[in-house]
Design a protein around this motif. Sequence first.
Motif, short mmCIF file in Angstrom:
data_model
loop_
_atom_site.label_atom_id
_atom_site.label_comp_id
_atom_site.label_asym_id
_atom_site.label_seq_id
_atom_site.Cartn_x
_atom_site.Cartn_y
_atom_site.Cartn_z
N LYS A 288 0.82 -1.20 0.00
CA LYS A 288 0.00 0.00 0.00
C LYS A 288 0.86 1.26 0.00
O LYS A 288 2.03 1.23 0.38
N GLN A 289 0.26 2.37 -0.41
CA GLN A 289 0.94 3.66 -0.30
C GLN A 289 1.27 3.92 1.16
O GLN A 289 0.44 3.71 2.05
N ASN A 290 2.49 4.34 1.43
CA ASN A 290 3.02 4.56 2.79
C ASN A 290 3.21 3.26 3.57
O ASN A 290 3.49 3.29 4.77
N GLY A 291 3.06 2.11 2.89
CA GLY A 291 3.35 0.83 3.52
C GLY A 291 4.84 0.71 3.83
O GLY A 291 5.68 1.35 3.19
N LYS A 292 5.18 -0.13 4.81
CA LYS A 292 6.57 -0.24 5.28
C LYS A 292 7.21 -1.56 4.85
O LYS A 292 6.55 -2.60 4.80
N VAL A 293 8.51 -1.47 4.58
CA VAL A 293 9.33 -2.65 4.28
C VAL A 293 10.47 -2.69 5.29
O VAL A 293 11.23 -1.72 5.41
N ALA A 294 10.59 -3.79 6.02
CA ALA A 294 11.71 -3.98 6.96
C ALA A 294 12.48 -5.22 6.54
O ALA A 294 11.89 -6.30 6.39
N ILE A 295 13.78 -5.06 6.35
CA ILE A 295 14.61 -6.16 5.85
C ILE A 295 15.88 -6.27 6.68
O ILE A 295 16.52 -5.26 6.99
N LEU A 296 16.23 -7.50 7.03
CA LEU A 296 17.48 -7.78 7.73
C LEU A 296 18.45 -8.42 6.75
O LEU A 296 18.11 -9.38 6.06
N VAL A 297 19.66 -7.87 6.69
CA VAL A 297 20.65 -8.35 5.73
C VAL A 297 22.04 -8.07 6.28
O VAL A 297 22.23 -7.17 7.11
N ARG A 298 23.03 -8.84 5.85
CA ARG A 298 24.40 -8.61 6.33
C ARG A 298 25.06 -7.43 5.60
O ARG A 298 25.72 -6.61 6.22
N LYS A 299 24.90 -7.39 4.29
CA LYS A 299 25.52 -6.33 3.48
C LYS A 299 24.42 -5.55 2.76
O LYS A 299 23.80 -6.05 1.83
N PRO A 300 24.17 -4.31 3.18
CA PRO A 300 22.98 -3.59 2.69
C PRO A 300 23.18 -2.75 1.43
O PRO A 300 22.22 -2.19 0.92
N GLU A 301 24.40 -2.64 0.93
CA GLU A 301 24.68 -1.66 -0.13
C GLU A 301 23.82 -1.87 -1.37
O GLU A 301 23.18 -0.93 -1.87
N LEU A 302 23.79 -3.09 -1.91
CA LEU A 302 22.99 -3.36 -3.11
C LEU A 302 21.50 -3.19 -2.83
O LEU A 302 20.75 -2.73 -3.69
N LEU A 303 21.09 -3.57 -1.65
CA LEU A 303 19.68 -3.48 -1.28
C LEU A 303 19.23 -2.02 -1.20
O LEU A 303 18.12 -1.67 -1.63
N LYS A 304 20.07 -1.17 -0.66
CA LYS A 304 19.73 0.25 -0.51
C LYS A 304 19.53 0.92 -1.87
O LYS A 304 18.75 1.87 -1.99
N GLN A 305 20.21 0.41 -2.88
CA GLN A 305 20.03 0.97 -4.23
C GLN A 305 18.60 0.80 -4.73
O GLN A 305 18.07 1.63 -5.46
N GLN A 306 17.96 -0.30 -4.30
CA GLN A 306 16.61 -0.60 -4.76
C GLN A 306 15.55 0.28 -4.08
O GLN A 306 14.44 0.41 -4.57
N THR A 307 15.90 0.87 -2.94
CA THR A 307 14.93 1.71 -2.23
C THR A 307 14.83 3.11 -2.84
O THR A 307 13.95 3.88 -2.47
N LYS A 308 15.71 3.43 -3.78
CA LYS A 308 15.71 4.77 -4.36
C LYS A 308 14.52 5.00 -5.29
O LYS A 308 14.12 6.14 -5.54
N ASN A 309 13.96 3.92 -5.81
CA ASN A 309 12.85 4.03 -6.75
C ASN A 309 11.54 3.66 -6.05
O ASN A 309 11.32 2.51 -5.68
N ARG A 310 10.68 4.65 -5.82
CA ARG A 310 9.36 4.49 -5.21
C ARG A 310 9.40 4.18 -3.72
O ARG A 310 8.38 3.88 -3.11
N PHE A 311 10.59 4.24 -3.11
CA PHE A 311 10.70 4.00 -1.68
C PHE A 311 11.58 5.07 -1.03
O PHE A 311 12.50 5.60 -1.66
N LYS A 312 11.28 5.37 0.21
CA LYS A 312 12.10 6.30 0.99
C LYS A 312 12.70 5.55 2.17
O LYS A 312 11.97 4.94 2.96
#
Length: 337
Positions: A291-315
């Motif tokens: 949903k709009q304003n819905g939340k995503v919480a993710i646990l990961v060891r190395k976040p660099e690649l994952l953070k790149q994916q949050t740039k599009n449609r996510f804050k």
Amino acid sequence: MKFLAITVSGFEDICQKELKEFGAKKTNIKTGCVIFELNKSKIVSLIDLGQSFSKIIEIWHTDKFTSLSSFRTIKNIRINIKPTKTFLVRCQKIESKYSSHEIEACVGENIIKNLTKTGFKPKVSTLNPDIHVFTYVTKSEFFLGQDLTIRDLSKRKYRVFVHPASFRGHIAYCLLRFSGFKPGKRLLDPNCRDGIIPIEAALFSKGKSKKSTIEATDPFIKNILIAKKNAKIANVKINFSKQDFDWLETHYESNYFDFIVTALPSPTKYNQKRIKESYKTLFESVSEILKQNGKVAILVRKPELLKQQTKNRFKLIEERNIYVGKERFVALLAKKI
């Protein structure tokens, strides 16, 4: 009475929040633990139903810690061990150069010296002690008391079938609460492995007035089968299905979920391209079903690649380091915009 809840280093505030929900007063966050006061009549309920901690210790004594000689202050405190009772010392340490064996031996020696002054020498039992003494040691202080839980509560009884890349129950619960999840909402774990996150969500929601919708998928049928078995043992209702990341938006309606909470594998030099592609596919699907304003919480060891994916449609809202022993994980919290 004063107690100590041992929790996940980095998620102490989540543990503090849960303790307050059980009626705890005067809570104080320390490294990997929370000090709190609670009526002793409520402790049994907390131990039975609490999800954010691995142990509850009744505090006898606390002091600064610089070296093993710091434990000498134990000789001058009141210790609740009667002449007919046996005891055993165990410890957990964070950022200490001393081994657990050294700490346990030193604490035990000072307890014996303390009680010998009162006219009896207590006996140590490694098999079936009457009193389980526990010492929690950080870089600058230590806590001594009686272990009221004895076993490690983070090792959930329902988790009979274990995925090798999964983690313990209190970590899953803390990640869940980190996301902001509340009973009555819709939640998905798209990489559920042995089901630890959705099961903790279902247990948290159990008995609440608002009914939650908890879904769990995984690309591998083997994981779905073991997760279903664990959920059955936990006696919770979860909707499981085998789904690849790119089929999630086909399987679920658009703007359906309030929360996506999961743990993902980290890239190595051998699989970086494949992992990067899986992250991209997952976030493309999540952007449709969340949903709009819905939340995503993710646990990961190395976040660099994952953070790149949050740039599009996510804050990206928050990023915090979580420590399990000496291992560092990163918890990311993002919002769909």
